[in-house]
Design a protein around this motif. Sequence first.
Motif, PDB file in Angstrom:
ATOM      1  N   TYR A  54      65.361  63.302 -30.769  1.00 54.04           N
ATOM      2  CA  TYR A  54      65.897  62.171 -29.971  1.00 54.04           C
ATOM      3  C   TYR A  54      64.833  61.022 -30.262  1.00 54.04           C
ATOM      4  O   TYR A  54      63.490  61.464 -30.245  1.00 54.04           O
ATOM      5  N   LYS A 114      68.885  61.548 -33.093  1.00 56.77           N
ATOM      6  CA  LYS A 114      68.530  61.095 -34.639  1.00 56.77           C
ATOM      7  C   LYS A 114      69.512  61.464 -35.673  1.00 56.77           C
ATOM      8  O   LYS A 114      69.495  61.320 -36.420  1.00 56.77           O
ATOM      9  N   ASP A 115      70.554  62.293 -35.030  1.00 56.89           N
ATOM     10  CA  ASP A 115      71.933  62.393 -35.913  1.00 56.89           C
ATOM     11  C   ASP A 115      73.067  61.979 -35.494  1.00 56.89           C
ATOM     12  O   ASP A 115      73.133  61.347 -34.143  1.00 56.89           O
ATOM     13  N   ASN A 116      74.268  62.193 -35.921  1.00 56.68           N
ATOM     14  CA  ASN A 116      75.604  61.786 -35.282  1.00 56.68           C
ATOM     15  C   ASN A 116      76.335  62.878 -34.583  1.00 56.68           C
ATOM     16  O   ASN A 116      77.527  62.654 -34.391  1.00 56.68           O
ATOM     17  N   ARG A 141      75.618  64.233 -31.644  1.00 54.39           N
ATOM     18  CA  ARG A 141      75.608  64.584 -30.154  1.00 54.39           C
ATOM     19  C   ARG A 141      75.633  63.249 -29.330  1.00 54.39           C
ATOM     20  O   ARG A 141      75.836  62.349 -30.126  1.00 54.39           O
ATOM     21  N   TYR A 142      75.779  63.519 -28.052  1.00 54.94           N
ATOM     22  CA  TYR A 142      75.596  62.137 -27.330  1.00 54.94           C
ATOM     23  C   TYR A 142      74.439  61.602 -26.899  1.00 54.94           C
ATOM     24  O   TYR A 142      73.466  62.170 -27.423  1.00 54.94           O
ATOM     25  N   GLN A 143      74.297  60.605 -26.317  1.00 52.87           N
ATOM     26  CA  GLN A 143      73.206  59.818 -25.785  1.00 52.87           C
ATOM     27  C   GLN A 143      73.220  59.450 -24.331  1.00 52.87           C
ATOM     28  O   GLN A 143      74.241  59.676 -23.868  1.00 52.87           O
ATOM     29  N   ASP A 173      79.168  58.162 -25.328  1.00 55.06           N
ATOM     30  CA  ASP A 173      79.321  58.896 -26.728  1.00 55.06           C
ATOM     31  C   ASP A 173      78.876  57.835 -27.592  1.00 55.06           C
ATOM     32  O   ASP A 173      77.966  57.213 -27.572  1.00 55.06           O
ATOM     33  N   ARG A 174      79.093  58.461 -29.033  1.00 57.13           N
ATOM     34  CA  ARG A 174      78.183  57.806 -30.206  1.00 57.13           C
ATOM     35  C   ARG A 174      78.515  56.241 -30.300  1.00 57.13           C
ATOM     36  O   ARG A 174      78.192  55.530 -30.969  1.00 57.13           O
ATOM     37  N   ASP A 175      80.045  55.877 -29.585  1.00 56.90           N
ATOM     38  CA  ASP A 175      80.383  54.625 -29.747  1.00 56.90           C
ATOM     39  C   ASP A 175      79.895  53.624 -28.513  1.00 56.90           C
ATOM     40  O   ASP A 175      80.675  52.619 -28.380  1.00 56.90           O
ATOM     41  N   THR A 185      81.892  67.489 -34.031  1.00 53.05           N
ATOM     42  CA  THR A 185      80.819  68.413 -34.034  1.00 53.05           C
ATOM     43  C   THR A 185      81.225  69.736 -33.731  1.00 53.05           C
ATOM     44  O   THR A 185      81.012  70.738 -34.337  1.00 53.05           O
TER      45      THR A 185
END
Length: 317
Positions: free
Chosen positions: A128, A151-153, A155-157, A176-178, A305
């Motif tokens: 991260y 650093k990838d797509n 997982r969540y943030q 979420d990623r969006d 995922t």
Amino acid sequence: MSSIFRNFIVFPAILIFSSAVFAQTALSPLQRLNEMSRAKDQLSYEYTFVQFNPTSADTLRYQHVNLKGKSYAQLLNLEGTKQEIILRDDLISYFHPNYQSFTIQGKQIVDHLPNVMATDFNQLARYYDFVDLGRNRIADRVVQAIRILPKDNFRYQYVVFVDEENHLLLGSDMLDRDGNLLERFRVVTLYVGEELNPLSDYLNNIRRPAPMLSIRGDSNQPLGWRAGWVPEGFKLINRNVESDNNDRIESSLYSDGLFFFTLYVSDELLPNMQENVWKQGSYTIYSETINNKEVTLIGQLPLSTAKRIIKDIIFNK
């Protein structure tokens, strides 16, 4: 989405800071997150907070006391039927008037609290990025906002809000990623001080239910499968096999230190069901029939995922 989320407004903090506060802002995001981890364990504090997800909002009070190197804590819901969770002597006890009380081993209460309160950020830094978002204001206190960005797509943030003065976590958003909100944690009132130390006497006088006997299955039995792919950084935490008559359920728990998921494999339960998907707050529940087995993932991961993890499972020949 409730009006609570629609009406949430972030107020910029426009204040005059002392030189001491300016010095604190020189901390890197990682340093500040590590200070947050230390403060949560070393300080005596009490806060009332609200936990939101897209379907509910709960108000709770959390008290923590550090006395002579020992941690005591109490988590209490403030609405509805009283539920209490207490920590002392590395044992966590759960009290609910409608259920039998029980005790488990553990060093900190995690129920209703953000995952980021139980994280090793130095380990997390491999997977991260920690991005400084500047100052904000929560519970009438100045906080530093930090984005925890994968650093990838896969997982969540998180966005976390750390008190500039005492480094306690005062808020967090799981996104979420969006950037859509999955969970929100907000402290409403905060008190820090040794006046909370008598909490230890109260908790020591509570008659604690006996620790639960292990009801888990056999972790030494071989599994009939293995995960062929998981996102980088996720590691196997434990595995388990449970058998009941002719039913056998195999499971494996994985974590990257921030998010968790569990894989379950059992005999085919729904032969006509090729796949099934549920969303419950931040949790994805995805089930698919593969090789005459019912394979299910439950965890805080995007659906794409979860699907890839399940499709890449390797079954023993």
